[in-house]
Design a protein around this motif. Structure first.
Motif, short mmCIF file in Angstrom:
data_model
loop_
_atom_site.label_atom_id
_atom_site.label_comp_id
_atom_site.label_asym_id
_atom_site.label_seq_id
_atom_site.Cartn_x
_atom_site.Cartn_y
_atom_site.Cartn_z
N TYR A 1 -59.82 20.74 19.88
CA TYR A 1 -58.53 20.07 20.05
C TYR A 1 -58.58 18.91 21.02
O TYR A 1 -57.83 17.94 20.87
CB TYR A 1 -57.47 21.07 20.52
CG TYR A 1 -57.09 22.08 19.47
CD1 TYR A 1 -56.13 21.79 18.52
CD2 TYR A 1 -57.69 23.33 19.42
CE1 TYR A 1 -55.76 22.70 17.55
CE2 TYR A 1 -57.34 24.25 18.45
CZ TYR A 1 -56.38 23.93 17.52
OH TYR A 1 -56.02 24.84 16.56
N ARG B 1 -48.63 21.01 20.44
CA ARG B 1 -48.61 19.84 19.57
C ARG B 1 -47.17 19.53 19.10
O ARG B 1 -46.75 18.38 19.07
CB ARG B 1 -49.51 20.06 18.36
CG ARG B 1 -49.71 18.81 17.53
CD ARG B 1 -50.42 19.06 16.21
NE ARG B 1 -51.64 19.80 16.25
CZ ARG B 1 -52.86 19.26 16.29
NH1 ARG B 1 -53.01 17.96 16.34
NH2 ARG B 1 -53.92 20.04 16.29
N ASP C 1 -48.99 12.97 21.11
CA ASP C 1 -49.86 13.92 20.43
C ASP C 1 -50.95 14.37 21.40
O ASP C 1 -50.95 13.98 22.57
CB ASP C 1 -50.43 13.37 19.13
CG ASP C 1 -51.32 12.16 19.31
OD1 ASP C 1 -51.99 12.03 20.35
OD2 ASP C 1 -51.38 11.34 18.39
N LEU C 2 -51.87 15.19 20.90
CA LEU C 2 -52.89 15.76 21.77
C LEU C 2 -53.77 14.69 22.42
O LEU C 2 -54.31 14.91 23.50
CB LEU C 2 -53.75 16.77 21.01
CG LEU C 2 -53.03 18.04 20.55
CD1 LEU C 2 -53.98 18.91 19.73
CD2 LEU C 2 -52.47 18.82 21.72
#
Length: 75
Positions: A72, A36, A45-46
């Motif tokens: 996630y 991250r 971002d993820l």
């Protein structure tokens, strides 16, 4: 490369690059948080992740990996 960011080798390490040992869950969370941070530095971002490749050494950890991965990376 163009609009893509390639990230490799995120391990359970601290800011100085020292391995931080812990439970499977702790190490996986630290690795993803390191990912991250790299993505953030690149303006991503993820949610921007298209693919990951993961290796789980002990088959007993696969259920935990699957549970954590879904936290996630959603569908």
């Amino acid at each position: 490369v163009g609009p893509f960011v390639f990230v490799s080798g995120q391990a359970s390490v601290d800011g100085a690059g020292r391995i931080v040992s812990g439970s499977f869950e702790e190490e996986m969370r630290r690795s993803i948080e390191n990912l991250r941070a790299v993505l953030k530095a690149a303006g991503c971002d993820l949610r921007d992740v298209v693919q990951t490749r993961n290796y789980v050494d002990d088959p007993v950890d696969v259920p935990a990996f699957n549970r954590l991965y879904r936290e996630y990376f959603s569908a």
